[in-house]
Scaffold this motif. Structure first.
Motif, PDB file in Angstrom:
ATOM      1  N   LEU A 280       8.895  -3.303  -0.062  1.00 26.36           N
ATOM      2  CA  LEU A 280       8.617  -2.128  -0.888  1.00 26.36           C
ATOM      3  C   LEU A 280       8.839  -0.876  -0.049  1.00 26.36           C
ATOM      4  O   LEU A 280       8.407  -0.803   1.111  1.00 26.36           O
ATOM      5  CB  LEU A 280       7.175  -2.162  -1.404  1.00 26.36           C
ATOM      6  N   PHE A 281       9.536   0.103  -0.632  1.00 26.51           N
ATOM      7  CA  PHE A 281       9.813   1.359   0.054  1.00 26.51           C
ATOM      8  C   PHE A 281       9.076   2.512  -0.612  1.00 26.51           C
ATOM      9  O   PHE A 281       8.929   2.547  -1.838  1.00 26.51           O
ATOM     10  CB  PHE A 281      11.310   1.685   0.001  1.00 26.51           C
ATOM     11  N   GLY A 282       8.647   3.461   0.206  1.00 26.40           N
ATOM     12  CA  GLY A 282       8.178   4.752  -0.282  1.00 26.40           C
ATOM     13  C   GLY A 282       9.072   5.800   0.362  1.00 26.40           C
ATOM     14  O   GLY A 282       8.985   6.030   1.572  1.00 26.40           O
ATOM     15  N   LEU A 316       1.735  -0.251  -7.993  1.00 23.82           N
ATOM     16  CA  LEU A 316       0.505   0.517  -7.756  1.00 23.82           C
ATOM     17  C   LEU A 316      -0.496  -0.276  -6.919  1.00 23.82           C
ATOM     18  O   LEU A 316      -1.159   0.280  -6.030  1.00 23.82           O
ATOM     19  CB  LEU A 316      -0.114   0.931  -9.095  1.00 23.82           C
ATOM     20  N   GLU A 317      -0.600  -1.576  -7.184  1.00 21.10           N
ATOM     21  CA  GLU A 317      -1.541  -2.412  -6.425  1.00 21.10           C
ATOM     22  C   GLU A 317      -1.091  -2.544  -4.967  1.00 21.10           C
ATOM     23  O   GLU A 317      -1.930  -2.538  -4.047  1.00 21.10           O
ATOM     24  CB  GLU A 317      -1.657  -3.783  -7.081  1.00 21.10           C
ATOM     25  N   ALA A 320      -1.944   0.586  -3.223  1.00 26.78           N
ATOM     26  CA  ALA A 320      -3.387   0.655  -2.997  1.00 26.78           C
ATOM     27  C   ALA A 320      -3.827  -0.190  -1.814  1.00 26.78           C
ATOM     28  O   ALA A 320      -4.842   0.108  -1.164  1.00 26.78           O
ATOM     29  CB  ALA A 320      -4.127   0.203  -4.260  1.00 26.78           C
ATOM     30  N   ASN A 321      -3.066  -1.230  -1.492  1.00 24.60           N
ATOM     31  CA  ASN A 321      -3.398  -2.066  -0.337  1.00 24.60           C
ATOM     32  C   ASN A 321      -3.181  -1.337   0.985  1.00 24.60           C
ATOM     33  O   ASN A 321      -3.732  -1.739   2.016  1.00 24.60           O
ATOM     34  CB  ASN A 321      -2.545  -3.340  -0.348  1.00 24.60           C
ATOM     35  N   TYR A 322      -2.382  -0.266   0.955  1.00 26.79           N
ATOM     36  CA  TYR A 322      -2.004   0.410   2.199  1.00 26.79           C
ATOM     37  C   TYR A 322      -2.484   1.857   2.288  1.00 26.79           C
ATOM     38  O   TYR A 322      -2.539   2.417   3.378  1.00 26.79           O
ATOM     39  CB  TYR A 322      -0.480   0.379   2.361  1.00 26.79           C
ATOM     40  N   LEU A 323      -2.833   2.469   1.167  1.00 24.14           N
ATOM     41  CA  LEU A 323      -3.185   3.887   1.171  1.00 24.14           C
ATOM     42  C   LEU A 323      -4.652   4.094   0.824  1.00 24.14           C
ATOM     43  O   LEU A 323      -5.191   3.438  -0.074  1.00 24.14           O
ATOM     44  CB  LEU A 323      -2.312   4.661   0.165  1.00 24.14           C
ATOM     45  N   THR A 324      -5.297   5.022   1.541  1.00 23.77           N
ATOM     46  CA  THR A 324      -6.706   5.324   1.235  1.00 23.77           C
ATOM     47  C   THR A 324      -6.828   6.064  -0.086  1.00 23.77           C
ATOM     48  O   THR A 324      -7.789   5.895  -0.823  1.00 23.77           O
ATOM     49  CB  THR A 324      -7.321   6.188   2.353  1.00 23.77           C
TER      50      THR A 324
END
Length: 525
Positions: A280-282, A316-317, A320-324
């Motif tokens: 997954l990329f952001g 989204l999940e 959420a696993n990586y971002l506060t």
């Protein structure tokens, strides 16, 4: 390369007056447009027909990356990665206004993973050879947290930084169409092929198509016909033979677009292994953040594929696993899905990540040439291979390929700043156009820098025919912020109607159609 050469009506008149071509291409996405450039640059009389707008399908819906494919390296496909890294370097040189280096960081949660990814990415760097764009390095935990303040610090051991490429996909498609036209090709959107014409001995020697704007049917003759229609290749192959077995296994990839503040800075984030084993990329893009992609097999194809709730929830999940502070559905500004035309393997399996990303060339008994598979990064090599095969099929002496060093329309070393960057050498011309009329200097929306003059330019010089063409694939607003795109639409329709000589009924119809399309890019809050 003069933009005034790029006129739809003049291309159609050419078909009517002298419908004899060396090379006819069906499909105006990355592959078809690349073939048009290659064929025209070799001196072939070339025509390309696209049923909708250029890059309407898959070619405007990528993750916006020009890359070798780190994941493919992990899968052992060294040949594909090496070829793609070479093509990445060529694109950087030929279209610097659209493709550039992008730093990525992989967050690591064990010392082992830091070494594993660094060793793999050092190999990735090495495979790029002289076209390497940066050196992969360790990044300390402190630097990762500084650059990605919303990244969860729990168990974080640091990261690995590597470099790959980023681009604007549909802008490249438009520039390729302009480049082909500058070499004499006729490149026409909104022309749907309805029949393949054949000689008495069953060899393909032409095409029948309908101009979607007028309903007029046209015929043309061609020595060589190429089917480069992406996920629609089987539809064209079915025209050729009644007992056709599908050769493409579509895979859907969905992306969400959110505010850039969720990552901040200029670096992209790469999550190397999600819950389903994918990547997954952001990626920062046009002052927004694109997150994706999914990879699910689908049994059908469409010009407007619909993202599923499951895909959106997965993205989204994972975030959420990586971002506060994780994005929620109400934070999504746009969502889009594209279908990858993966070349189907002989033995079917449900996993699209195992299906080949390499391209395949197929020649039917009728002489129809079909190209499928591949990806944006390797479009030029796919085109080169296809034209080489077409010359062979057409009985034409080999002509050297010109595209490895051919500058794409807009090429410039004097990069414009801000949103003007993607226009390259056309930017000063659009700015000059704006100065000729105060009304054209007005912004289309308070949240974006785009001017009315850009709508004028897209209509006159980039073959934009509809409001969607402008807002989705010329200015990219639909892919960035659906609400803003809908708010811009009335002004865009009014300006285009003036340019195209259309009336109020056309404006009303365009706004209805665009709103219907745009709502599919908007999540229900």
């Amino acid at each position: 390369m003069q933009p005034q050469q790029f006129h739809r009506i003049s291309f159609l008149k050419q078909v009517s007056s002298n419908p004899q071509y060396d090379l006819a291409i069906i499909g105006g996405g990355a592959t078809g447009l690349g073939i048009a450039v290659d064929g025209a640059a070799r001196g072939l009389k070339t025509i390309l027909l696209e049923q909708h707008d250029f890059a309407k399908g898959t070619s405007s819906r990528s993750t916006k990356l020009v890359h070798g494919g780190v994941r493919y390296l992990a899968m052992g496909d060294v040949k594909l990665v090496h070829e793609a890294l070479r093509e990445r370097g060529i694109l950087f040189a030929n279209a610097p206004h659209l493709a550039h280096s992008q730093p990525f960081v992989i967050p690591c949660y064990s010392v082992f993973s830091k070494w594993k990814y660094l060793i793999g990415l050092k190999l990735y760097d090495w495979l790029a050879g002289s076209r390497r764009i940066g050196n992969s390095t360790f990044v300390s935990k402190e630097e990762v947290r500084k650059n990605f303040p919303l990244l969860k610090p729990d168990r974080l051991k640091g990261g690995v930084r590597y470099f790959d490429g980023q681009f604007d996909d549909s802008r490249l498609a438009i520039n390729l169409a302009q480049t082909a036209a500058a070499f004499g090709a006729a490149v026409i959107n909104y022309c749907r092929v309805t029949n393949l014409l054949k000689s008495e001995n069953g060899r393909i020697n032409g095409i029948r198509f309908i101009d979607a704007e007028t309903g007029t049917s046209h015929e043309l003759k061609a020595k060589m016909v190429v089917n480069a229609t992406g996920v629609f290749v089987d539809d064209i192959l079915a025209m050729d033979t009644g007992n056709h077995k599908p050769i493409v296994k579509p895979s859907q990839g969905t992306h969400i677009v959110i505010d850039r503040s969720f990552i901040g800075g200029n670096e992209a984030l790469m999550i190397p292994k999600t819950s389903d084993g994918r990547v997954l990329f952001g990626v920062p893009w046009h002052n927004h953040l694109v997150i994706g992609t999914t990879d699910i097999p689908v049994d059908h194809h469409a010009l407007e594929p619909k993202p599923t709730d499951k895909e959106i929830d997965f993205i989204l999940e994972t975030a959420a696993n990586y971002l506060t502070k994780a994005p929620k559905k109400e934070d999504v500004l746009s969502v889009f899905a594209g279908l990858r035309p993966l070349a189907a393997p002989a033995n079917e399996s449900g996993a699209t990540k195992e299906i080949s990303r390499s391209h395949k060339l197929i020649v039917s008994s009728s002489g129809l040439i079909t190209i499928t598979g591949g990806k944006w990064t390797t479009y030029r090599k796919m085109a080169e291979d296809t034209v080489n095969k077409a010359l062979e099929i057409g009985g034409i002496q080999p002509i050297p390929c010109q595209t490895a060093s051919l500058k794409i329309h807009g090429h410039t070393h004097e990069q414009p700043s801000g949103h003007w960057e993607v226009y390259g050498s056309d930017a000063p011309k659009i700015q000059q156009l704006a100065r000729t009329n105060p009304a054209w200097q007005e912004k289309l929306h308070s949240n974006f820098e785009h001017l009315v003059a850009e709508v004028i330019w897209a209509t006159r010089h980039e073959m934009a025919r509809t409001v969607e063409d402008v807002l989705a694939r010329r200015l990219r607003i639909l892919f960035l912020d659906v609400t803003a795109a809908i708010e811009m639409a009335p002004k865009v329709a009014e300006v285009m109607a003036g340019e195209l000589g259309n009336d109020g009924d056309w404006i009303a119809s365009q706004l209805t159609q665009f709103r219907e399309t745009a709502l599919a890019y908007q999540l229900k809050k």
